[in-house]
Design an enzyme around this catalytic site. Structure first.
Site, mmCIF file in Angstrom:
data_model
loop_
_atom_site.group_PDB
_atom_site.id
_atom_site.type_symbol
_atom_site.label_atom_id
_atom_site.label_comp_id
_atom_site.label_asym_id
_atom_site.label_seq_id
_atom_site.Cartn_x
_atom_site.Cartn_y
_atom_site.Cartn_z
ATOM 1 C CB ILE A 98 -0.941 0.012 1.217
ATOM 2 C CG1 ILE A 98 -1.916 -1.165 1.137
ATOM 3 C CG2 ILE A 98 -1.716 1.318 1.298
ATOM 4 C CD1 ILE A 98 -2.797 -1.324 2.350
ATOM 5 N N GLY A 125 5.946 4.184 5.037
ATOM 6 C CA GLY A 125 5.715 5.272 5.979
ATOM 7 C C GLY A 125 6.858 5.462 6.936
ATOM 8 N N GLY A 126 6.625 6.356 7.903
ATOM 9 C CA GLY A 126 7.650 6.713 8.855
ATOM 10 C C GLY A 126 8.059 5.558 9.747
ATOM 11 C CG MET A 127 5.961 4.177 12.776
ATOM 12 S SD MET A 127 4.455 3.759 13.670
ATOM 13 C CE MET A 127 4.930 2.217 14.438
ATOM 14 C CE LYS A 146 2.388 2.096 9.294
ATOM 15 N NZ LYS A 146 2.227 3.490 9.750
ATOM 16 C CG ASP A 154 4.964 11.942 13.554
ATOM 17 O OD1 ASP A 154 5.297 13.112 13.264
ATOM 18 O OD2 ASP A 154 5.214 10.968 12.826
#
Length: 541
Positions: A135, A138-140, A164, A260
């Site tokens: 998808i 991301g930041g993580m 994730k 965040d």
């Protein structure tokens, strides 16, 4: 989180880059030369004057703060706009904490070596989740769409979930893994329509992952860039802003600060719902004494500079007002299409006393509320989300009526007899056995109902109001007295509003308010009497 778009990967990109330690506000003010001051002001002025069309990242930055040394900057080819810069930090000298971490890892059989095979389409995680597509990144970590085989076996109509898989920083540090797992468990209790649901947090080999609700739509950052590059009218932006505010208010009530919050961590579904993401790296604002492992976004140096409060740069403890500053930035961006300080970080903006440009057409009341939320110092900033909503929400004639009703209620509280009408039920006082999970769910729903009531979400919007929350409680426990009293409170409020409207000869509005109240308590004597009175008057005309 389903429709793939080349821009999606940029919504929440993590730039792991050498970044010097952030100065405090005092250091920034002391070191800012006249040339720096002029340069910052020029940049801000130019950003609003030229209105560049090229989008800027609201990327979470993970700086090399654990190593004690700064790795060399990577060399990029000329004219290459590298959105993702990855630098391998130099290993840190072992400390006593490192040895404790190693012992903890051994105890938990946490393996940071022998990495698992890279995940691809068709890979299976934990013998349960089958990867279908990527998808975004991301930041993580990387987000995949996956099919949950257990849901599929149960013939669930929606067997897909979002997974994730976290970045290497989390996989190589068992202490962070343990702390993040604790924080994720807390966020699993956040049952709110404006917060994405987190189902689980686990690992499979060296892959550390979170299982979340799958969403269809686009990030708020993408929404602003594609559909509102010049901002939205207040009337159109307000429902989105209020949804975000309610999500944060609910988290704050549970002592969780997002830390965040930004457009890249907000999702607009195809149905128009607003969802806040990534509470998994949120900070707990209050911890018990036994909670020894303290993890927050600052432990990794992970924050998004342009949305981070001044106090975050000073490494102060997490505070709900951190999120309020970020919410102010996001609200301003929704209304204008631009960041209030031209994406200049709070310490630099504070050092040169930058002020956000006024928004044409925005009423003074809303402008004052917005600048209150954007105050650099938290002592001058809006103290809570409910106050932000109260200050920012458009006032109507009904608002003034409600204020008068509140005063009357306070005056009568000392000696007035309050009549609570319950539907006739021979088992009204029956107590049923509830599981611990049901009791926790009821507690959360009652808190949510009170938040909705306090901010004026009484019977609308659909699926996110006090009436809905009380009904959810009664579906679990049909005899819950607090929920019944909540419905009665809603009906009484609607009766008072309807009477005020009737006295002003606003018959149609009064009848609409009566019907709202009857949704809560169909046999409410006062509402039925007023409805009868209005119908009789209409029949005489």
């Amino acid at each position: 989180m389903n429709d793939k778009n080349p821009d999606d990967d940029a919504d929440d990109v993590t730039r792991i880059a050498p970044r010097p330690p952030n100065p405090t506000a005092g250091q920034a003010a002391a070191s800012a030369s006249a040339a720096d001051t002029q340069d910052a002001k020029t940049r801000l002025s130019a950003s609003f004057r030229t209105q560049p069309s090229a989008p800027e990242d609201d990327a979470t930055v993970i700086a090399a703060v654990k190593t004690g040394t700064q790795p060399p900057a990577p060399a990029n080819p000329p004219n290459e706009d590298a959105e993702t810069i990855v630098v391998s930090p130099a290993p840190a000298t072992p400390t006593p904490a490192t040895w404790r971490t190693a012992a903890m890892a051994k105890t938990l059989s946490f393996s940071t070596g022998s990495p698992s095979a890279p995940l691809t389409i068709g890979s299976v995680i934990k013998d349960r989740f089958v990867i279908k597509e990527i998808i975004g990144c991301g930041g993580m970590g990387t987000v995949f769409r996956a099919t949950d085989l257990r849901r599929e076996e149960a013939q669930d109509e929606s067997p897909d979930v979002a997974i994730k898989v976290l970045n290497e920083e989390f996989r190589q540090d068992p202490e962070l893994f343990i702390a993040l797992q604790r924080e994720t468990k807390k966020t699993q209790q956040l049952a709110h329509p404006n917060i994405v649901t987190v189902y689980d947090f686990d690992r499979d080999g060296s892959n550390v992952f979170m299982v979340m609700q799958i969403l269809e739509g686009q990030s708020l950052r993408q929404y602003i860039r594609e559909q509102a590059p010049d901002g939205l009218p207040f009337k159109q932006a307000w429902p989105i802003i209020k949804g975000l505010a309610l999500a944060l208010a609910y988290a704050h009530k549970h002592n969780i600060v997002h830390s965040d919050f930004k457009p890249g961590n907000v999702f607009i579904t195809t149905g128009g719902d607003v969802k806040v993401l990534d509470f998994g790296i949120a900070c707990a604002a209050a911890r018990s004494d036994h909670d020894k492992t303290v993890f927050n976004a600052r432990d990794l140096g992970a924050l998004t500079p342009e949305y981070a409060s001044l106090e975050m740069f000073e490494n102060q403890p997490p505070d709900p007002r951190d999120d309020i500053y970020a919410l102010g930035c996001v609200a301003y961006e929704l209304l204008t299409g631009k960041h209030p300080f031209g994406k200049i970080e709070a310490p630099k903006a504070y050092a040169v006393n930058l002020q956000p440009p006024a928004i044409p057409g925005l009423k003074r009341r809303q402008w004052n509320a917005l600048t209150h939320a954007l105050a650099f110092k938290k002592a001058q900033r809006t103290p809570s989300i409910p106050q932000f909503i109260s200050e920012f929400e458009p006032r109507s004639r009904i608002t003034w009526i409600l204020s008068a009703i509140t005063v009357l209620a306070l005056l009568s509280a000392s000696g007035a007899y309050v009549y609570l009408y319950y539907n006739v039920d021979p088992l009204a006082d029956k107590v049923i056995a509830l599981t611990p999970e049901q009791e926790l769910k009821i507690k959360d729903l009652l808190e949510l109902a009170q938040i909705h009531y306090d901010v004026g979400f009484i019977t609308a919007p659909s699926g996110s109001n006090a009436l809905w929350a009380y009904r959810q409680v009664l579906e679990i426990d049909p005899y819950n007295k607090a929920a019944k009293a909540g419905l009665e409170k809603i009906a009484n409020l609607c009766e008072q509003q309807a009477e005020e409207l009737f006295a002003q000869n606003s018959i149609t509005e009064s009848m609409a308010k009566i019907e709202e109240g009857l949704e809560a308590v169909p046999k409410h004597d006062g509402l039925l009497a007023l409805k009868k009175q209005i119908l009789e008057l209409e029949g005489q005309q």
